[in-house]
Write a protein that holds these residues in place. Structure first.
Motif, PDB file in Angstrom:
ATOM      1  N   VAL A   1       0.847  -1.204   0.000  1.00 53.33           N
ATOM      2  CA  VAL A   1       0.000   0.000   0.000  1.00 53.33           C
ATOM      3  C   VAL A   1       0.876   1.245   0.000  1.00 53.33           C
ATOM      4  O   VAL A   1       0.640   2.190  -0.769  1.00 53.33           O
ATOM      5  N   GLY A   2       1.918   1.239   0.822  1.00 51.19           N
ATOM      6  CA  GLY A   2       2.829   2.385   0.854  1.00 51.19           C
ATOM      7  C   GLY A   2       3.495   2.627  -0.491  1.00 51.19           C
ATOM      8  O   GLY A   2       3.585   3.781  -0.951  1.00 51.19           O
TER       9      GLY A   2
ATOM     10  N   THR B   1       4.520   5.814  -5.044  1.00 54.03           N
ATOM     11  CA  THR B   1       4.762   5.813  -6.492  1.00 54.03           C
ATOM     12  C   THR B   1       3.737   6.679  -7.204  1.00 54.03           C
ATOM     13  O   THR B   1       4.069   7.453  -8.109  1.00 54.03           O
ATOM     14  N   GLY B   2       2.485   6.554  -6.787  1.00 57.19           N
ATOM     15  CA  GLY B   2       1.442   7.367  -7.393  1.00 57.19           C
ATOM     16  C   GLY B   2       1.641   8.842  -7.122  1.00 57.19           C
ATOM     17  O   GLY B   2       1.469   9.686  -8.005  1.00 57.19           O
TER      18      GLY B   2
ATOM     19  N   THR C   1      -2.929  12.735 -10.586  1.00 59.63           N
ATOM     20  CA  THR C   1      -3.575  11.585 -11.222  1.00 59.63           C
ATOM     21  C   THR C   1      -2.908  10.298 -10.765  1.00 59.63           C
ATOM     22  O   THR C   1      -3.579   9.298 -10.487  1.00 59.63           O
ATOM     23  N   GLY C   2      -1.592  10.331 -10.685  1.00 55.63           N
ATOM     24  CA  GLY C   2      -0.855   9.158 -10.215  1.00 55.63           C
ATOM     25  C   GLY C   2      -1.212   8.798  -8.788  1.00 55.63           C
ATOM     26  O   GLY C   2      -1.304   7.617  -8.437  1.00 55.63           O
TER      27      GLY C   2
ATOM     28  N   GLY D   1      -6.128   3.917  -5.695  1.00 54.73           N
ATOM     29  CA  GLY D   1      -7.008   2.884  -6.248  1.00 54.73           C
ATOM     30  C   GLY D   1      -6.359   1.511  -6.198  1.00 54.73           C
ATOM     31  O   GLY D   1      -6.997   0.522  -5.835  1.00 54.73           O
ATOM     32  N   ALA D   2      -5.068   1.453  -6.555  1.00 51.10           N
ATOM     33  CA  ALA D   2      -4.347   0.181  -6.495  1.00 51.10           C
ATOM     34  C   ALA D   2      -4.258  -0.316  -5.052  1.00 51.10           C
ATOM     35  O   ALA D   2      -4.407  -1.513  -4.789  1.00 51.10           O
TER      36      ALA D   2
END
Length: 162
Positions: free
Chosen positions: A24-25, A30-31, A37-38, A44-45
């Motif tokens: 999750v981290g 990364t997003g 948007t990332g 979401g991931a």
């Protein structure tokens, strides 16, 4: 009337959540590095991992009443008439790259599988309470079993159960 309800918990194995927290981290970091948007995609991931685990922990349970034994998972729900249950086999199931799983197999008079209870999310004390509560003759396997051995011995075990 419900006599016994067991709910899964990770309190007895909190280290099992470490990979989830790391994943999750990574998704969020990364997003976030990719912009707004990332970040949304990363969240979401992360939700794709967290929601099923939370759903399983909230929904799954083993319920014993005077008339039935029920095992509920995230999407499965198996029931057996308590009068059909004749014995219990308790075994440690070991698989490569997985935690040892203290499993309970509830069998009928013909030694056919009625229910399998995967103990991976239940503390051993809860499984002990379940076996004691059912008051059925119990055999403890003398050695750990592999998933292949379980599948050969209990071919009616159609897929994972809680």
């Amino acid at each position: 009337m419900t006599e016994l309800v067991l709910r899964p918990t990770v309190r007895h194995r909190p280290w099992a959540l470490i990979p989830v927290v790391i994943l999750v981290g990574l998704c969020v970091v990364t997003g976030a590095a990719a912009g707004d948007t990332g970040l949304l995609i990363g969240l979401g991931a992360a939700a794709l991992v967290v929601v099923p685990i939370a759903g399983h922990l909230l929904r799954a349970r083993v319920t014993v009443t005077s008339s039935e034994i029920a095992v509920r998972g995230l999407v499965t729900h198996r029931r057996a008439d308590r009068t059909r249950a004749a014995s219990i086999v308790r075994a440690l199931v070991v698989a490569p790259r997985a935690a040892a799983n203290d499993s309970i197999f509830v069998l009928d008079r013909d030694e056919q599988l009625l229910l399998r209870i995967h103990g991976v999310n239940y503390p051993r004390a809860d499984l002990d309470r379940l076996v004691e509560h059912l008051r059925l003759p119990t055999v403890v396997a003398d050695r750990p079993l592999t998933p292949d051995q379980v599948a050969k011995r209990y071919p009616d075990n159609a897929g994972p159960v809680v």
